[in-house]
Enzyme design. Sequence first.
Site, short mmCIF file in Angstrom:
data_model
loop_
_atom_site.label_atom_id
_atom_site.label_comp_id
_atom_site.label_asym_id
_atom_site.label_seq_id
_atom_site.Cartn_x
_atom_site.Cartn_y
_atom_site.Cartn_z
N GLU A 84 0.78 -1.32 -0.01
CA GLU A 84 0.16 -0.09 0.22
C GLU A 84 0.72 1.33 0.07
OE1 GLU A 84 -2.78 -0.35 3.22
OE2 GLU A 84 -3.82 -2.04 2.20
N GLU B 137 -5.76 -8.89 0.22
CA GLU B 137 -6.36 -8.23 1.42
C GLU B 137 -7.72 -8.22 1.02
OE1 GLU B 137 -4.74 -5.42 4.07
OE2 GLU B 137 -2.51 -5.98 3.46
O1 LIG Z 1 -7.19 -1.80 7.61
C1 LIG Z 1 -6.86 -3.19 7.54
C2 LIG Z 1 -5.64 -3.57 6.82
N1 LIG Z 1 -5.54 -2.79 5.54
N2 LIG Z 1 -4.53 -2.88 4.86
C3 LIG Z 1 -3.15 -2.84 5.62
C4 LIG Z 1 -3.06 -3.46 6.84
O2 LIG Z 1 -2.07 -3.65 7.46
C5 LIG Z 1 -4.46 -3.31 7.66
O3 LIG Z 1 -4.65 -3.73 8.91
#
Ligand SMILES: OC[C@H]1NNC[C@@H](O)[C@@H]1O
Length: 447
Positions: free
Chosen positions: A166, A352
């Site tokens: 991300e 995810e």
């Molecule tokens: O907010 C939930 C998830 N989102 N993407 C990155 C992860 O580290 C977060 O926990």
Amino acid sequence: MKREMFPSDFLWGVATASYQIEGAYNEDGKGESIWDRFAHTPGKIKDGTTGDVACDHYHRYREDIALLKELGVNSYRFSVSWPRIFPCGKGEVNQKGLDFYNALVDELLKQGIKPLLTLYHWDLPQPLQFHGGWTNTDTVQAFLEYAMLLFKTLGDRVELWATFNEPWCISFLSHELGEHAPGIKDRRTALQVAHNVLVAHGKAVKAFRGKNLPGKIGIVLNLYPVHPLSESEQDKEAATLSDCYRNRWFLDPVFKGKYPEELLSVYQKLYGDFAKDYESIQVASEKMDFLGVNYYSREVVSYDPKSILKSKTVKVEGKRTDMDWEIYPQGIQEILVRINREYGPIDLYVTENGAAFKDEMKNGKIQDYERIDFLKEHFKNTYYAIQQGVPVKGYFVWSLMDNFEWAHGYSKRFGLFYVDYNDNLKRIPKESARWFKKFLNNEISLE
Ligand SMILES: OC[C@H]1NNC[C@@H](O)[C@@H]1O
């Protein structure tokens, strides 16, 4: 619609990240990360907690791999803590750090579970931050040395590699909005960070290719369908700019080697000096083997003349999670189909997808039926994308267990396993874990 209707080689997994589950924040030679420092800074974490202990995964990893086996997943996505490998970010290597990830990977393989390793899931070594962190191109070089050491150490056994998790959060959430570590609030700084992270990604992919490793490499992006509140030209302009900000600022560089013009021109008017390095972003477009897509929800926007993106987020009616995110399952189908249409063909993994709900223990059970419904609908929409010819190769539930949810601390629970923070971090399967296990065993259908 059962598991067997998905491709036979489809990966079904769960995902975690080092700072959120490992703990042992200062054990066995690990150095300080920017999240150690951020979490220890009063006022940054809503419930005042830290990842010092987290889920104690560093000591319990065998027990946690047993949970994976019990679930019946065939893959597991995790991240490596850079400061556990290079306590100062570069230079001296911490052998105990390498020993931990070697043991983790070996145990996963022994249990027939394919690792998907994320090199960077936000825990930058703090010594690098003292010298500007991702605003400093020295950090790009340090990242390459870190990546090369892991390619060398684990490249014979790890087949799936993600460079960054991300980059939108690494840059804008952490350096423009200031909600994540290092908690800077400066857009020009955020743009420099995004640029250097994308350059580091491209250079790491090139370095990976040079090692002639058997595996595959990509990046993980959090992507959102962006919808205008109305069909007015102004709302549509708002959606275009918000889409550039959230999605295309990263998609276009890694696939096309350039920033999206619509937003680049806005930033160039604001930051003339930005023009001097934006063309070097071409480096980011080293050809990847896959794209990881993290999907949680969509964004609805309407026109706002006061915003440089001419947009503001609108909260629409509908069911929401405990993160106050709209539940919008068709968005996962929409984003997978769009990526394939506009940037493909390329293998895609849902790296995810999951939800936080107010999970509570009642009569010894956690009856998280909302999470079962959430997962069921998102599995179905992932399948609809596959039916349209999108090469989706796997799906990872966020998350295996409740864990440190960044600025929310432990107050938000995303896990399939409930972690009892008041009883020795005991892992307790929620009803969704039992449901997922039955789905993976072809015992139940998604209808
Ligand atoms: O907010 C939930 C998830 N989102 N993407 C990155 C992860 O580290 C977060 O926990």
